[in-house]
Design an enzyme around this catalytic site. Structure first.
Site, PDB file in Angstrom:
ATOM      1  N   GLY A 132      34.682  35.517  23.863  1.00 54.80           N
ATOM      2  CA  GLY A 132      34.805  36.830  23.898  1.00 54.80           C
ATOM      3  C   GLY A 132      36.353  37.001  23.326  1.00 54.80           C
ATOM      4  N   VAL A 172      51.495  29.376  13.735  1.00 57.52           N
ATOM      5  CA  VAL A 172      51.526  29.114  12.200  1.00 57.52           C
ATOM      6  C   VAL A 172      52.973  29.351  11.964  1.00 57.52           C
ATOM      7  CG1 VAL A 172      51.188  30.158  10.103  1.00 57.52           C
ATOM      8  CG2 VAL A 172      49.197  29.965  11.459  1.00 57.52           C
ATOM      9  N   ARG A 180      29.926  33.161  19.585  1.00 63.93           N
ATOM     10  CA  ARG A 180      29.511  32.025  20.520  1.00 63.93           C
ATOM     11  C   ARG A 180      28.806  31.005  19.612  1.00 63.93           C
ATOM     12  NH1 ARG A 180      29.981  36.520  23.863  1.00 63.93           N
ATOM     13  NH2 ARG A 180      31.596  35.937  25.365  1.00 63.93           N
ATOM     14  N   ASP A 200      36.916  30.228  29.429  1.00 70.46           N
ATOM     15  CA  ASP A 200      36.732  28.883  30.111  1.00 70.46           C
ATOM     16  C   ASP A 200      35.436  28.246  29.462  1.00 70.46           C
ATOM     17  OD1 ASP A 200      34.907  31.101  31.250  1.00 70.46           O
ATOM     18  OD2 ASP A 200      34.222  29.545  32.535  1.00 70.46           O
ATOM     19  N   THR A 219      41.245  35.804  26.875  1.00 70.53           N
ATOM     20  CA  THR A 219      40.132  36.652  27.282  1.00 70.53           C
ATOM     21  C   THR A 219      40.927  37.650  28.048  1.00 70.53           C
ATOM     22  OG1 THR A 219      38.476  36.760  28.807  1.00 70.53           O
ATOM     23  CG2 THR A 219      40.108  34.949  29.347  1.00 70.53           C
ATOM     24  N   ASP A 260      39.306  39.113  30.650  1.00 70.61           N
ATOM     25  CA  ASP A 260      38.911  38.922  31.807  1.00 70.61           C
ATOM     26  C   ASP A 260      39.701  38.258  32.953  1.00 70.61           C
ATOM     27  OD1 ASP A 260      36.352  40.047  31.033  1.00 70.61           O
ATOM     28  OD2 ASP A 260      35.621  38.098  30.726  1.00 70.61           O
ATOM     29  N   ASP A 308      39.930  35.539  33.877  1.00 74.25           N
ATOM     30  CA  ASP A 308      39.153  34.760  34.864  1.00 74.25           C
ATOM     31  C   ASP A 308      39.287  32.928  34.597  1.00 74.25           C
ATOM     32  OD1 ASP A 308      37.788  34.697  32.429  1.00 74.25           O
ATOM     33  OD2 ASP A 308      35.896  34.780  33.530  1.00 74.25           O
ATOM     34  N   ARG A 358      39.090  61.217  34.761  1.00 73.79           N
ATOM     35  CA  ARG A 358      39.707  61.985  35.853  1.00 73.79           C
ATOM     36  C   ARG A 358      39.775  63.600  35.616  1.00 73.79           C
ATOM     37  NH1 ARG A 358      39.774  61.840  41.212  1.00 73.79           N
ATOM     38  NH2 ARG A 358      40.611  59.793  41.318  1.00 73.79           N
ATOM     39  N   ARG A 417      33.316  66.446  40.372  1.00 74.00           N
ATOM     40  CA  ARG A 417      32.093  65.523  40.117  1.00 74.00           C
ATOM     41  C   ARG A 417      32.562  64.109  40.595  1.00 74.00           C
ATOM     42  NH1 ARG A 417      30.188  67.089  34.244  1.00 74.00           N
ATOM     43  NH2 ARG A 417      27.934  68.160  34.936  1.00 74.00           N
ATOM     44  N   GLY A 470      34.961  42.172  32.912  1.00 72.71           N
ATOM     45  CA  GLY A 470      35.551  41.288  33.935  1.00 72.71           C
ATOM     46  C   GLY A 470      34.688  39.997  34.132  1.00 72.71           C
ATOM     47  N   ARG A 471      33.377  40.071  33.528  1.00 75.40           N
ATOM     48  CA  ARG A 471      32.238  39.197  33.574  1.00 75.40           C
ATOM     49  C   ARG A 471      32.085  38.965  35.230  1.00 75.40           C
ATOM     50  NH1 ARG A 471      31.705  34.138  29.583  1.00 75.40           N
ATOM     51  NH2 ARG A 471      33.728  33.662  30.146  1.00 75.40           N
ATOM     52  N   ARG A 486      39.401  69.569  52.119  1.00 72.50           N
ATOM     53  CA  ARG A 486      39.784  70.199  50.761  1.00 72.50           C
ATOM     54  C   ARG A 486      38.685  71.292  50.407  1.00 72.50           C
ATOM     55  NH1 ARG A 486      41.584  65.125  47.698  1.00 72.50           N
ATOM     56  NH2 ARG A 486      42.482  64.071  49.509  1.00 72.50           N
ATOM     57  N   SER A 518      36.672  65.908  43.301  1.00 72.28           N
ATOM     58  CA  SER A 518      36.386  64.813  42.388  1.00 72.28           C
ATOM     59  C   SER A 518      36.392  63.646  43.088  1.00 72.28           C
ATOM     60  CB  SER A 518      37.099  64.991  41.241  1.00 72.28           C
ATOM     61  OG  SER A 518      38.471  64.712  41.372  1.00 72.28           O
ATOM     62  N   GLN A 564      37.056  47.917  25.546  1.00 71.51           N
ATOM     63  CA  GLN A 564      38.130  47.316  26.163  1.00 71.51           C
ATOM     64  C   GLN A 564      38.576  45.862  25.459  1.00 71.51           C
ATOM     65  OE1 GLN A 564      36.805  47.369  30.632  1.00 71.51           O
ATOM     66  NE2 GLN A 564      35.172  47.598  29.343  1.00 71.51           N
TER      67      GLN A 564
HETATM   68  P1  ADP Z   1      34.486  32.138  26.278  1.00 70.48           P
HETATM   69  O1  ADP Z   1      35.207  31.165  25.833  1.00 70.48           O
HETATM   70  O2  ADP Z   1      35.058  33.625  26.320  1.00 70.48           O
HETATM   71  O3  ADP Z   1      34.274  31.995  28.067  1.00 70.48           O
HETATM   72  P2  ADP Z   1      31.635  31.453  26.248  1.00 70.48           P
HETATM   73  O4  ADP Z   1      31.449  30.995  27.444  1.00 70.48           O
HETATM   74  O5  ADP Z   1      30.719  32.318  25.557  1.00 70.48           O
HETATM   75  O6  ADP Z   1      33.153  31.966  25.948  1.00 70.48           O
HETATM   76  O7  ADP Z   1      31.724  29.912  25.372  1.00 70.48           O
HETATM   77  C1  ADP Z   1      32.094  29.898  23.855  1.00 70.48           C
HETATM   78  C2  ADP Z   1      31.494  28.875  23.366  1.00 70.48           C
HETATM   79  O8  ADP Z   1      31.808  27.836  23.759  1.00 70.48           O
HETATM   80  C3  ADP Z   1      29.836  28.780  23.419  1.00 70.48           C
HETATM   81  O9  ADP Z   1      29.310  29.640  22.515  1.00 70.48           O
HETATM   82  C4  ADP Z   1      29.754  27.433  23.214  1.00 70.48           C
HETATM   83  O10 ADP Z   1      29.541  27.141  21.804  1.00 70.48           O
HETATM   84  C5  ADP Z   1      31.016  26.761  23.827  1.00 70.48           C
HETATM   85  N1  ADP Z   1      30.482  26.302  25.463  1.00 70.48           N
HETATM   86  C6  ADP Z   1      30.620  27.008  26.327  1.00 70.48           C
HETATM   87  N2  ADP Z   1      30.302  26.427  27.340  1.00 70.48           N
HETATM   88  C7  ADP Z   1      29.951  25.096  27.109  1.00 70.48           C
HETATM   89  C8  ADP Z   1      29.561  23.605  27.764  1.00 70.48           C
HETATM   90  N3  ADP Z   1      29.381  24.013  28.968  1.00 70.48           N
HETATM   91  N4  ADP Z   1      29.618  22.713  26.966  1.00 70.48           N
HETATM   92  C9  ADP Z   1      29.854  22.724  25.722  1.00 70.48           C
HETATM   93  N5  ADP Z   1      30.144  23.950  24.977  1.00 70.48           N
HETATM   94  C10 ADP Z   1      30.433  25.063  25.816  1.00 70.48           C
END
Ligand code: ADP
Length: 332
Positions: A12, A25, A73, A104, A127, A129, A131, A156, A164, A172-173, A218, A222, A260
């Site tokens: 993402g 760089v 991806r 992640d 990201t 998120d 997370d 708002r 409303r 946020g996944r 009141r 809203s 976002q």
């Molecule tokens: P983000 O990095 O934002 O969490 P994704 O979860 O879509 O995004 O992961 C991005 C890319 O990383 C995936 O398309 C894939 O190529 C690689 N990837 C994700 N999970 C794994 C995994 N468990 N093992 C190997 N490659 C992965």
């Protein structure tokens, strides 16, 4: 011998990725390193699609949203064969250090690659998120809060005009960082978070009770609810319909969606991006590898990649307490 470093942005996209590329760089140029960028995340690595990144190309880049390297991806990279091809390509290209800016999922991929390639691997958290465990914040998160807040402010206005109920779905996944802080900063009336969601009926009862109480005090009111994506089992439209029935009020859904992810990064994301980018370059040529760079209480740190997904990052307790106090509802 001069080092050859490569960067890719994966998964993402997030505002501030460009600011991070720029910092890498420029810091690398100061050391005399050569820098390449792989295009479209791991896809570029598999197809050996690479561009040269020079300081001249970095002019006016810091404030631009998106990523000049494009993000994507990549299903083939998730396989052993794909990772082996990527490792072979890195070796053929003479890359010494690979920087991966992503979430992640991208770090899981980086960790797998590290088992097949002997070069240095460093992840940078990018990201919206937030997370990713092991860092106070991720690049793009603050801008996404800002975007959500300015949108909710507008919602708002119209909610007030028509008395409303509005439901605003934010990204946020599976984490509630964005929803919680967007709700706090926009004085929303209620927030539904993955970390605290228990029961549909309980949530509906709480919200409609609160709306009724306010109406009794009141008159027409809203009511703005922030909903984190992927939490409500039937989705935002289901929640809207059920709430409208219960509260006998008009309830409208607004899905903020990919807006976002865009926009010029706010200063906090720019600062985080340039700090982490510069810190990552300072590690080039050391034995540190298979890590993500992050911040812990404003200090730059390195965290082994598996710790970024094996631990679940907890919501800030103080923010939760603030929300409970100001929004006058209890989860527990
Ligand atoms: P983000 O990095 O934002 O969490 P994704 O979860 O879509 O995004 O992961 C991005 C890319 O990383 C995936 O398309 C894939 O190529 C690689 N990837 C994700 N999970 C794994 C995994 N468990 N093992 C190997 N490659 C992965």
């Amino acid at each position: 011998m001069t080092k050859h470093i490569a960067i890719l942005t994966s998964g993402g996209d997030a505002p501030g990725m460009n600011a991070c590329i720029r910092a890498i760089v420029i810091a690398a140029d100061r050391q005399g390193y050569q820098v390449s960028g792989y295009l479209r995340g791991y896809n570029g690595l598999l197809d050996d699609q690479r561009i040269k990144l020079t300081c001249e190309r970095m002019h006016n880049l810091l404030q631009q949203g998106g990523t000049i390297l494009h993000s994507a991806r990549c299903k083939p990279f998730a396989t052993h064969e794909g990772q082996q091809r990527a490792a072979n390509n890195l070796t053929s290209a003479g890359i010494d250090t690979l920087f991966i800016i992503g979430g992640d999922g991208s770090f899981r991929g980086a960790h797998a690659l590290g088992k097949l390639w002997s070069g240095q691997i460093i992840g940078l958290p990018g990201t919206i998120d937030n997370d990713v465990a092991g860092t106070d914040a991720t690049i793009g998160y603050y801008t996404a809060i800002e975007t959500a807040v300015s949108s909710i402010d507008k919602v708002r206005d119209t909610a007030d005009a028509f008395d409303r109920v509005f439901l605003v779905e934010v990204m946020g996944r599976h984490a509630g960082f964005l929803a919680l802080n967007a709700a706090l900063a926009s004085a929303s009336d209620y927030v539904i978070l993955p970390e605290l969601f228990e029961d549909e009926e309980k949530t509906l009862a709480q919200i409609s009770k609160q709306i009724k109480q306010r109406q009794q005090k009141r008159g027409p009111v809203s009511y703005v609810i922030v909903l984190a994506e992927n939490v409500w089992p039937g989705g935002i439209n289901d929640l809207c319909e059920r709430l409208a029935k219960r509260s006998e009020m008009d309830a409208k859904p607004v899905i903020l969606g990919h807006v976002q992810r865009g926009g010029t990064p706010v200063s906090q994301d720019r600062i985080l991006a340039v700090k982490l980018g510069t810190y990552a370059v300072s590690l080039v040529g050391t034995a540190v590898s298979g890590v993500m760079v992050g911040t812990n209480e404003h200090r730059s740190v390195t965290v082994p990649l598996p710790q970024t997904w094996e631990k679940t990052k907890a919501l800030d307790e103080d923010s939760l307490t603030t929300m409970t106090t100001l929004m006058n509802h209890r989860y527990k």
